[in-house]
Design an enzyme around this catalytic site. Structure first.
Site, PDB file in Angstrom:
ATOM      1  N   THR A 186       0.812  -0.893  -0.026  1.00 23.45           N
ATOM      2  CA  THR A 186       0.055   0.038   0.353  1.00 23.45           C
ATOM      3  C   THR A 186       0.928   1.401   0.047  1.00 23.45           C
ATOM      4  OG1 THR A 186      -1.902   0.777   0.978  1.00 23.45           O
ATOM      5  CG2 THR A 186      -0.388   0.336   2.411  1.00 23.45           C
ATOM      6  N   ARG A 216      14.687 -11.023   2.158  1.00 21.86           N
ATOM      7  CA  ARG A 216      14.613 -10.553   1.160  1.00 21.86           C
ATOM      8  C   ARG A 216      13.873  -8.907   1.439  1.00 21.86           C
ATOM      9  NH1 ARG A 216      10.141  -7.880  -1.911  1.00 21.86           N
ATOM     10  NH2 ARG A 216      10.739  -7.584  -3.866  1.00 21.86           N
ATOM     11  N   THR A 268       4.501   0.386  -6.096  1.00 24.78           N
ATOM     12  CA  THR A 268       4.079  -0.745  -5.819  1.00 24.78           C
ATOM     13  C   THR A 268       4.533  -1.604  -7.151  1.00 24.78           C
ATOM     14  OG1 THR A 268       1.771  -0.504  -6.773  1.00 24.78           O
ATOM     15  CG2 THR A 268       1.985  -0.248  -4.268  1.00 24.78           C
ATOM     16  N   GLY A 269       4.579  -3.039  -7.012  1.00 27.32           N
ATOM     17  CA  GLY A 269       5.017  -3.605  -7.951  1.00 27.32           C
ATOM     18  C   GLY A 269       6.214  -4.401  -7.907  1.00 27.32           C
ATOM     19  N   GLY A 320       9.617  -4.667  -6.658  1.00 30.12           N
ATOM     20  CA  GLY A 320      10.648  -3.811  -5.905  1.00 30.12           C
ATOM     21  C   GLY A 320      11.711  -3.833  -6.417  1.00 30.12           C
ATOM     22  N   GLY A 345      12.175  -5.511  -0.452  1.00 28.12           N
ATOM     23  CA  GLY A 345      11.913  -4.917  -1.631  1.00 28.12           C
ATOM     24  C   GLY A 345      12.203  -3.415  -1.614  1.00 28.12           C
ATOM     25  N   ASP A 346      11.166  -2.588  -2.309  1.00 30.30           N
ATOM     26  CA  ASP A 346      11.395  -1.263  -2.508  1.00 30.30           C
ATOM     27  C   ASP A 346      10.861  -0.556  -1.452  1.00 30.30           C
ATOM     28  OD1 ASP A 346       9.069  -2.103  -3.508  1.00 30.30           O
ATOM     29  OD2 ASP A 346       8.759  -0.289  -4.590  1.00 30.30           O
TER      30      ASP A 346
END
Ligand code: ASP
Length: 318
Positions: A171, A198, A221-222, A224, A200-201
C-alpha cells in the site's frame, strides 16, 4: 488548499480515516500512519500486514517506510516478523533514532523495547495459499527443502516468473495537510514466496518512497527490485525538481524502467507509481492497463477511484 490523500487502490480501506484526521486539523504524518495502519490490519488484503503471503519458509515478513517532506526525515523497517503494524515502528525509528532503517531481529528488538504489540500474522487463508504451492512442489514440481539451497534458489526464481501477478502487493499513501507538509507512507508483506530476509523497495527511501515538500511525494508498488535499481520514487521528485510537470515526471520515471533487463520476470512484470506535487495535484501510472488509485480531499464526502495512466514496459527482455 484542502487536505489531500492519494494512494494505491487498497488505500480505500484507510483513506477516510486520513481525511477525518486532516479535517480535524491533524497532521499529514498522523493521517498517513492512521490510514496505513488500517490497511495493515485489514484481512481483505493479502499483501500488507496481517494476512500477507509468507516467504518461502511460511513466515510473514513485513516492510514499511515513512518520509516527511518538511525535513526529509525518514524511518523504515524491513523483514520484521510478529509485529502487525510496521508503519508505526518505522515512524518511531524516524522520530527517536539517529538511524533510518532497521531490519530483522534488530527491528524486532526495537519494537519490543518500545512496547509494540505482537500478533500472529499468518492467517489460515495465507497459510493455505502458501501450502498449496509448497506441497505441489512449486514450479519445479519438487518439494521445497530448507537444506537444499540450490532448489530453494531456483524456486524463488521460478516463482518470480510464474506468480508475478499473484505475489505482489503493497500500500502507498501520500498525504498533504494544510501546512503544505507532504508525508509518504508505504507498507507491505513484500513478495510472497520470497527468499527469507529479502527486502523490496517499500522500506527503501528513494526506491519505493520519497517526499520533499518543495517538489512533492511519490511511492511505488510492483516488482520492488525494479524500483530499487532505478530509484523510482526519487526519480519522480528529481524530474519535478528539474521542471517537469507531474504527469511527465511520473511517465519519465516509468520509462526509465525500460532499461532494466529482467530475466526473472519478463515484460509482464508490473510497476506502479502514485505521486503528488507540492500543490497537492495527484496522478498515478501503471505498467498494467486496468490499475486504479484512490483520491480524496477534505472537501469530498467519499474517495474517488481513478484509472492510472498506462505506461507499458518496453525494451529489453533479458
Ligand atoms: N513492491 C513490493 C515489493 O517488491 C511488492 C508490491 O508492491 O507488489 O516487496
Amino acid at each position: 488548499m484542502a487536505g489531500v490523500v492519494v494512494g494505491s487502490s487498497n488505500a480505500r480501506i484507510g483513506i477516510q480515516a486520513a481525511i477525518d484526521i486532516l479535517g480535524n486539523g491533524g497532521t499529514a504524518l498522523d493521517a498517513a500512519v492512521a490510514a496505513v495502519k488500517l490497511i495493515e490490519d485489514s484481512l481483505d488484503d493479502n499483501s500488507v500486514g496481517t494476512g500477507g503471503i509468507p516467504n518461502l519458509l511460511g513466515q510473514v515478513e513485513l516492510d514499511a517506510s515513512i518520509m516527511h517532506g518538511k525535513n526529509l526525515a525518514s524511518g523504515a523497517v524491513g523483514a520484521v516478523k510478529g509485529y502487525p503494524n510496521p508503519i508505526e515502528i518505522a515512524r518511531k525509528v524516524m522520530e527517536i533514532t539517529p538511524h533510518v532503517m532497521l531490519a530483522g531481529e534488530g527491528a524486532e528488538l526495537f519494537a519490543k523495547y518500545h512496547g509494540f504489540s505482537t500478533a500472529e500474522l499468518l492467517t489460515d487463508e495465507a497459510r493455505d495459499i502458501w501450502k498449496s504451492r509448497i506441497e505441489s512442489g512449486g514450479p519445479g514440481e519438487q518439494k521445497i527443502d530448507e537444506d537444499r539451497f540450490e532448489l530453494f534458489n531456483k524456486a524463488v526464481a521460478d516463482w518470480a516468473k510464474l506468480l508475478h501477478k499473484e505475489i505482489y502487493g503493497t500500500t502507498n499513501v501520500i498525504v498533504r495537510d494544510d501546512n503544505g507538509d507532504i508525508v509518504t507512507a508505504v507498507s507491505t508483506s513484500g513478495w510472497g514466496f520470497k527468499w527469507p530476509g529479502r527486502l523490496g523497495d517499500s522500506p527503501i527511501i528513494g526506491a519505493g518512497n520519497y517526499a520533499d515538500n518543495r517538489f512533492g511525494g511519490a511511492a511505488c508498488t510492483g516488482r520492488g527490485e525494479m524500483a530499487i535499481r532505478s530509484a523510482t520514487a526519487h526519480s519522480v521528485i528529481m524530474y519535478l525538481r528539474h521542471g517537469k510537470s507531474l504527469d511527465a515526471a511520473v511517465r519519465e520515471a516509468m520509462e526509465d524502467l525500460n532499461q532494466l533487463a529482467d530475466p526473472f520476470a519478463e515484460r509482464s512484470n508490473t510497476m506502479n507509481i502514485v505521486a503528488m506535487d507540492r500543490e497537492g495535484q495527484v496522478t498515478a501510472a501503471s505498467t498494467g492497463d486496468t490499475a486504479t488509485y484512490v483520491y480524496q480531499t477534505t472537501d469530498m464526502n467519499a474517495f474517488e477511484e481513478r484509472t492510472r495512466t498506462h505506461v507499458p514496459l518496453e525494451g529489453l527482455d533479458s
